[in-house]
Design a protein around this motif. Structure first.
Motif, PDB file in Angstrom:
ATOM      1  N   PHE A 117       2.565   2.887   0.019  1.00 41.11           N
ATOM      2  CA  PHE A 117       1.745   3.226   1.206  1.00 41.11           C
ATOM      3  C   PHE A 117       0.504   2.523   0.364  1.00 41.11           C
ATOM      4  O   PHE A 117      -0.886   1.647   0.435  1.00 41.11           O
ATOM      5  CB  PHE A 117       0.897   3.887   1.947  1.00 41.11           C
ATOM      6  N   GLY A 118       0.100   2.905  -0.954  1.00 40.09           N
ATOM      7  CA  GLY A 118      -1.381   2.453  -1.735  1.00 40.09           C
ATOM      8  C   GLY A 118      -1.162   1.422  -2.361  1.00 40.09           C
ATOM      9  O   GLY A 118      -2.017   0.263  -2.223  1.00 40.09           O
ATOM     10  N   LEU A 119      -0.276   0.963  -2.719  1.00 37.95           N
ATOM     11  CA  LEU A 119       0.236  -0.424  -2.959  1.00 37.95           C
ATOM     12  C   LEU A 119       0.189  -1.914  -1.137  1.00 37.95           C
ATOM     13  O   LEU A 119      -0.804  -2.866  -1.713  1.00 37.95           O
ATOM     14  CB  LEU A 119       1.442  -0.902  -3.500  1.00 37.95           C
ATOM     15  N   GLN A 120       0.587  -1.532  -0.791  1.00 37.73           N
ATOM     16  CA  GLN A 120       0.180  -1.777   0.585  1.00 37.73           C
ATOM     17  C   GLN A 120      -1.100  -2.154   1.192  1.00 37.73           C
ATOM     18  O   GLN A 120      -1.440  -3.545   1.472  1.00 37.73           O
ATOM     19  CB  GLN A 120       0.998  -1.112   1.929  1.00 37.73           C
ATOM     20  N   ALA A 121      -1.990  -1.048   0.906  1.00 39.69           N
ATOM     21  CA  ALA A 121      -3.705  -1.391   1.335  1.00 39.69           C
ATOM     22  C   ALA A 121      -3.720  -2.286  -0.096  1.00 39.69           C
ATOM     23  O   ALA A 121      -4.827  -2.869   0.873  1.00 39.69           O
ATOM     24  CB  ALA A 121      -3.578   0.567   1.075  1.00 39.69           C
ATOM     25  N   ALA A 122      -3.192  -2.451  -1.050  1.00 42.82           N
ATOM     26  CA  ALA A 122      -4.065  -2.742  -2.168  1.00 42.82           C
ATOM     27  C   ALA A 122      -4.050  -4.726  -2.171  1.00 42.82           C
ATOM     28  O   ALA A 122      -4.253  -5.170  -2.271  1.00 42.82           O
ATOM     29  CB  ALA A 122      -3.956  -2.467  -3.033  1.00 42.82           C
ATOM     30  N   LEU A 123      -2.769  -4.865  -1.787  1.00 41.76           N
ATOM     31  CA  LEU A 123      -2.444  -6.524  -2.155  1.00 41.76           C
ATOM     32  C   LEU A 123      -3.196  -7.173  -0.946  1.00 41.76           C
ATOM     33  O   LEU A 123      -3.357  -8.222  -1.849  1.00 41.76           O
ATOM     34  CB  LEU A 123      -0.692  -6.523  -0.536  1.00 41.76           C
ATOM     35  N   ALA A 124      -4.159  -7.301  -0.416  1.00 44.45           N
ATOM     36  CA  ALA A 124      -5.490  -7.470   0.604  1.00 44.45           C
ATOM     37  C   ALA A 124      -5.862  -8.115  -0.457  1.00 44.45           C
ATOM     38  O   ALA A 124      -6.551  -9.418   0.014  1.00 44.45           O
ATOM     39  CB  ALA A 124      -5.465  -7.600   1.838  1.00 44.45           C
ATOM     40  N   ALA A 125      -6.102  -6.904  -1.431  1.00 43.10           N
ATOM     41  CA  ALA A 125      -7.329  -7.589  -2.129  1.00 43.10           C
ATOM     42  C   ALA A 125      -7.178  -7.955  -3.885  1.00 43.10           C
ATOM     43  O   ALA A 125      -7.682  -8.020  -4.774  1.00 43.10           O
ATOM     44  CB  ALA A 125      -8.360  -5.688  -2.725  1.00 43.10           C
ATOM     45  N   MET A 126      -5.502  -8.277  -3.032  1.00 47.32           N
ATOM     46  CA  MET A 126      -4.625  -8.499  -5.418  1.00 47.32           C
ATOM     47  C   MET A 126      -4.809 -10.230  -5.021  1.00 47.32           C
ATOM     48  O   MET A 126      -4.199 -10.393  -3.576  1.00 47.32           O
ATOM     49  CB  MET A 126      -3.564  -7.881  -5.261  1.00 47.32           C
ATOM     50  N   GLY A 127      -4.701 -11.058  -6.048  1.00 49.37           N
ATOM     51  CA  GLY A 127      -4.485 -11.757  -6.302  1.00 49.37           C
ATOM     52  C   GLY A 127      -3.519 -12.542  -7.235  1.00 49.37           C
ATOM     53  O   GLY A 127      -3.095 -11.534  -8.296  1.00 49.37           O
ATOM     54  N   ASN A 128      -3.313 -13.929  -7.832  1.00 48.15           N
ATOM     55  CA  ASN A 128      -2.452 -14.068  -9.044  1.00 48.15           C
ATOM     56  C   ASN A 128      -3.368 -13.640 -10.382  1.00 48.15           C
ATOM     57  O   ASN A 128      -4.835 -13.631 -10.225  1.00 48.15           O
ATOM     58  CB  ASN A 128      -2.696 -15.880  -8.817  1.00 48.15           C
ATOM     59  N   GLY A 129      -2.521 -13.015 -11.220  1.00 50.57           N
ATOM     60  CA  GLY A 129      -3.227 -12.527 -11.762  1.00 50.57           C
ATOM     61  C   GLY A 129      -2.718 -10.935 -12.332  1.00 50.57           C
ATOM     62  O   GLY A 129      -3.893 -10.237 -13.491  1.00 50.57           O
ATOM     63  N   ALA A 130      -2.907 -10.315 -10.646  1.00 50.79           N
ATOM     64  CA  ALA A 130      -3.083  -9.173 -10.360  1.00 50.79           C
ATOM     65  C   ALA A 130      -1.915  -7.968 -11.336  1.00 50.79           C
ATOM     66  O   ALA A 130      -0.575  -8.750 -11.420  1.00 50.79           O
ATOM     67  CB  ALA A 130      -3.553  -8.539  -9.271  1.00 50.79           C
ATOM     68  N   SER A 131      -2.418  -7.050 -11.652  1.00 51.21           N
ATOM     69  CA  SER A 131      -0.758  -6.337 -12.216  1.00 51.21           C
ATOM     70  C   SER A 131      -1.224  -5.084 -11.804  1.00 51.21           C
ATOM     71  O   SER A 131      -2.045  -4.104 -11.284  1.00 51.21           O
ATOM     72  CB  SER A 131      -1.585  -5.921 -14.243  1.00 51.21           C
ATOM     73  N   VAL A 132      -0.202  -4.277 -11.544  1.00 56.72           N
ATOM     74  CA  VAL A 132      -0.107  -2.962 -10.660  1.00 56.72           C
ATOM     75  C   VAL A 132       0.927  -2.120 -11.852  1.00 56.72           C
ATOM     76  O   VAL A 132       1.795  -2.705 -12.500  1.00 56.72           O
ATOM     77  CB  VAL A 132       1.172  -3.035  -9.497  1.00 56.72           C
TER      78      VAL A 132
END
Length: 243
Positions: A117-132
């Motif tokens: 759910f942390g990644l699910q929440a963050a996806l809206a703020a992440m774009g091309n080039g982002a890293s997890v």
């Protein structure tokens, strides 16, 4: 070098131990870092020790609503997340005959649900080039008595990393796992000397890792230097699992 210059990072579980070491390293490499933890005093102390490049946010990573709130705060401040570290975790020993529903549920809530759910929440703020980066463990493929539930949660994260790589690569988002072996954190300092020796014995390099060494691995995977690496697991274990 400033390998993270201009980047915005969120370190979930970044107020102590390995998470704090990662937060410190990201700021040192030029990132603006938001770090989370459950205890206000720890969060404030961590952010203060790092300096103006870090902001502490009190949140329970196992509560999805807390992660939504944290991401909104980062977005309001900077509009995006370029690097996400999902480091919240817990480990309490229990043999099969000692397992309780509460023990299993708490481990999966903190170690797995927080990442989902942390990644699910963050996806809206992440774009091309982002890293997890997901914080795994070499326990994900081992058989360590009394740590079956902990190991199972780390194996779940490893599996999720593969699935999320398939789902997020088209969006330009990379997902990798850092898998530490025994690491000399404050929590490990409380372990009796005999138990420490038993942990060190199978490590070819003859010592525990340092939080800063795990942070270096996370930094690499989060940086553009790892631009062609995704779905991988990088072990930081002194050769323990390989040998």
């Amino acid at each position: 070098m400033a390998r993270m210059a201009g980047k915005v990072a969120l370190v979930v579980g970044g107020a102590k131990g390995i998470g704090l070491a990662i937060s410190q390293r990201l700021v040192a490499e030029g990132a603006t870092v938001f770090l989370t933890g459950r205890r206000e005093a720890e969060v404030e102390s961590a952010a203060s020790s790092i300096g103006p490049g870090a902001t502490g946010l009190v949140a329970d990573a196992s509560v999805p609503q807390d992660m939504v709130r944290v991401v909104k705060e980062v977005q309001q401040a900077h509009g995006r997340i370029d690097a996400l570290v999902l480091n919240a975790g817990m480990s309490e020993p229990a043999r099969l005959t000692e397992e309780t529903l509460d023990h299993v549920e708490r481990h999966f809530a903190v170690n797995v649900q927080s990442a989902v759910f942390g990644l699910q929440a963050a996806l809206a703020a992440m774009g091309n080039g982002a890293s997890v980066v997901l914080m795994g463990s070499i326990a994900d493929q081992g058989g360590f008595a009394s740590y079956g539930t902990y190991a199972a949660t780390k194996a779940a994260l490893r599996s999720y990393a593969r699935t999320w790589t398939a789902e997020l690569t088209p969006k330009g988002i990379r997902v990798n796992v850092v898998a530490p072996g025994p690491t000399d954190t404050e929590m490990m300092a409380a372990v009796p000397e005999e138990a420490r020796a038993a942990l060190i014995a199978p490590i070819p390099m003859g010592r525990m890792g340092l939080p800063s060494e795990v942070a270096s691995a996370a930094l690499f995977l989060l940086s553009d230097e790892a631009s062609y690496i995704t779905g991988a697991e990088l072990c930081v274990d002194g050769g323990m699992r390989q040998v």
